[in-house]
Design an enzyme around this catalytic site. Structure first.
Site, mmCIF file in Angstrom:
data_model
loop_
_atom_site.group_PDB
_atom_site.id
_atom_site.type_symbol
_atom_site.label_atom_id
_atom_site.label_comp_id
_atom_site.label_asym_id
_atom_site.label_seq_id
_atom_site.Cartn_x
_atom_site.Cartn_y
_atom_site.Cartn_z
ATOM 1 N N PRO A 97 0.792 -0.735 0.071
ATOM 2 C CG PRO A 97 -0.084 -0.899 1.897
ATOM 3 C CD PRO A 97 0.762 -1.736 1.563
ATOM 4 C CG ASP A 120 0.397 0.993 -11.241
ATOM 5 O OD1 ASP A 120 0.578 1.696 -12.279
ATOM 6 O OD2 ASP A 120 -0.066 0.380 -11.327
ATOM 7 C CE LYS A 142 -3.066 2.663 -16.138
ATOM 8 N NZ LYS A 142 -2.856 1.309 -15.528
ATOM 9 C CG ASP A 175 -2.320 -8.993 -5.411
ATOM 10 O OD1 ASP A 175 -1.686 -9.513 -4.483
ATOM 11 O OD2 ASP A 175 -2.844 -9.559 -5.834
ATOM 12 C CG MET A 256 -9.834 3.151 -7.353
ATOM 13 S SD MET A 256 -9.153 2.008 -9.269
ATOM 14 C CE MET A 256 -10.225 0.997 -9.103
HETATM 15 N N1 SAH Z 1 -3.802 -2.857 -6.328
HETATM 16 C C1 SAH Z 1 -4.213 -2.247 -5.694
HETATM 17 C C2 SAH Z 1 -5.534 -1.120 -5.829
HETATM 18 C C3 SAH Z 1 -5.033 -0.030 -7.294
HETATM 19 S S1 SAH Z 1 -6.781 0.638 -7.025
HETATM 20 C C4 SAH Z 1 -4.383 -3.082 -4.234
HETATM 21 O O1 SAH Z 1 -4.499 -3.851 -4.311
HETATM 22 O O2 SAH Z 1 -4.088 -2.204 -3.445
HETATM 23 C C5 SAH Z 1 -6.455 2.304 -6.654
HETATM 24 C C6 SAH Z 1 -6.814 2.401 -5.358
HETATM 25 O O3 SAH Z 1 -6.804 1.910 -4.268
HETATM 26 C C7 SAH Z 1 -7.095 3.857 -4.874
HETATM 27 O O4 SAH Z 1 -7.671 4.471 -5.437
HETATM 28 C C8 SAH Z 1 -7.628 4.112 -3.602
HETATM 29 O O5 SAH Z 1 -8.641 3.098 -3.550
HETATM 30 C C9 SAH Z 1 -6.866 2.688 -2.916
HETATM 31 N N2 SAH Z 1 -4.915 2.804 -2.184
HETATM 32 C C10 SAH Z 1 -4.264 2.353 -2.601
HETATM 33 N N3 SAH Z 1 -3.382 2.485 -1.994
HETATM 34 C C11 SAH Z 1 -3.941 3.736 -0.836
HETATM 35 C C12 SAH Z 1 -3.038 3.953 0.393
HETATM 36 N N4 SAH Z 1 -2.041 4.480 0.444
HETATM 37 N N5 SAH Z 1 -4.016 4.620 1.197
HETATM 38 C C13 SAH Z 1 -5.883 4.306 0.802
HETATM 39 N N6 SAH Z 1 -6.140 4.012 -0.292
HETATM 40 C C14 SAH Z 1 -5.360 3.198 -1.252
#
Ligand code: SAH
Length: 340
Positions: A97, A120, A142, A175, A256
């Protein structure tokens, strides 16, 4: 191997087959060293040894290189490291994260081995320079509504680099298979016969609520959770499903989901959810600026507008959110008194 030393202008011998030694070559060059590459022990001559401070033997031919160094009269410290893995492949890496120390050991190993890393926006990019010095780093991040490098182009680039024989890492937030377009990238590589490894990552869907003190499951409170993308508004059928999940005490996690929050909460209430159901928006998890806005379905739009909630954030809906409120201890006592 992690290399953080400043070796500016220090002559370093890198000994081994060029393909095997390519990562060592890049790493020592990135550290500032004057790298002298020798592919075969028979080629080790006085010119290469002049002023050398360190010899790096890459691969398994340790004895042959040691003998060649002895024959040439070299008195330098020697380090050994494994050959770089062959290129021509892609590793989809879940970076967690966002915090560097939530990368897995396997993710770090893949980065150490990379010739090129496509990064990313929400991936832990700070770790890349440290773990993969000398790798080519290509940001392809993005932001909502803004995709400077379109997904199709990212896939083309990954394929092009792998077909050129390089070890490609695609570093993603969370992930790769949770709203990470990992399956599409896998398909693009498969279409060209490129081998792909997938390194799982800690998904924000579970870890960001956790960082805010919200467990997505809690025995006797919530024994199921659903993770949804709020990128486009939910259909009535999806909202009805979520309301059913809520009625069973389950937890809804939306990624999102900030832009469409008004649509989500109105839709949930329309589908029969209790307007008093707790809701939290957890922004920028695992950063200095992490913030939780705790509310209810009825008040969420107003509270989030007042707080100025924005992306990236994870929205959590369900009774487990009470663990992120002042009533936490009372709630814990109440729940644990009933069971376990
Ligand atoms: N593959 C990633 C999700 C990608 S979609 C996963 O498994 O976490 C991107 C979304 O993930 C963001 O818009 C938000 O909703 C969430 N996100 C990812 N990292 C975050 C963080 N550090 N804090 C809050 N939301 C996060």
């Amino acid at each position: 191997m992690l290399l953080t030393a400043d070796l500016t202008d220090v002559p370093v011998l890198v000994l081994g087959d060029p393909a095997d030694a390519r990562r060592a070559h890049h790493r020592y060059t990135a550290a500032g060293a004057e790298v002298r590459a020798v592919a075969d022990p028979a080629e080790l001559g006085p010119a290469a040894l002049e002023g050398v401070a360190l010899a790096v033997i890459v691969g398994t031919a340790l004895r042959r290189w040691r003998d060649a160094l002895d024959r040439a009269g070299a008195r330098v410290p020697v380090v050994q490291e494994p050959a770089a893995r062959p290129g021509g492949r892609v590793t989809l890496v879940g970076g967690g994260p966002g915090a560097d120390d939530l990368l897995t050991v396997r993710a770090v190993q893949a980065l150490q081995d990379a010739d090129v890393v496509f990064v990313d926006r929400l991936a832990p990019s700070g770790a890349v320079d440290l773990v993969a010095p000398g790798a080519e780093v290509v940001p392809v991040g993005k932001t909502p509504g803004h995709h400077p490098v379109p997904q199709s182009r990212i896939q083309e680039l990954m394929v092009e680099h792998a077909l050129a024989g390089r070890a490609v890492v695609r570093l993603k937030g969370g992930d790769p298979y949770v709203f990470g377009r990992g399956a599409e990238e896998l398909a693009a590589c498969a279409a060209h016969g490129i081998p792909v490894d997938v390194v799982p990552g800690i998904t924000s869907a579970v870890s960001v609520p956790g960082a805010a003190g919200i467990p997505v499951t809690f025995r006797d409170v919530s024994r199921m959770f659903t993770v949804a993308s709020g990128h486009v508004p939910f259909s009535e059928a999806e909202l009805a499903h979520f309301a059913g999940l809520g009625a069973a005490g389950g937890t809804l996690v939306v990624l999102m989901g900030v832009a469409n929050l008004p649509h989500l909460v109105a839709g949930l209430v329309r589908a029969g959810a209790d307007p008093a159901t707790p809701l939290a928006v957890v922004e920028r998890g695992f950063t200095q600026r992490q913030r939780s806005t705790v509310s209810t379905l009825a008040r969420a739009v107003e509270d989030c507008a007042a707080a100025g909630c924005g992306s990236p954030a994870v929205v959590v809906v369900g009774p487990v959110v009470r663990l992120a409120t002042a009533e936490r201890d009372a709630f814990l006592a109440e729940v644990t008194a009933h069971g376990c």
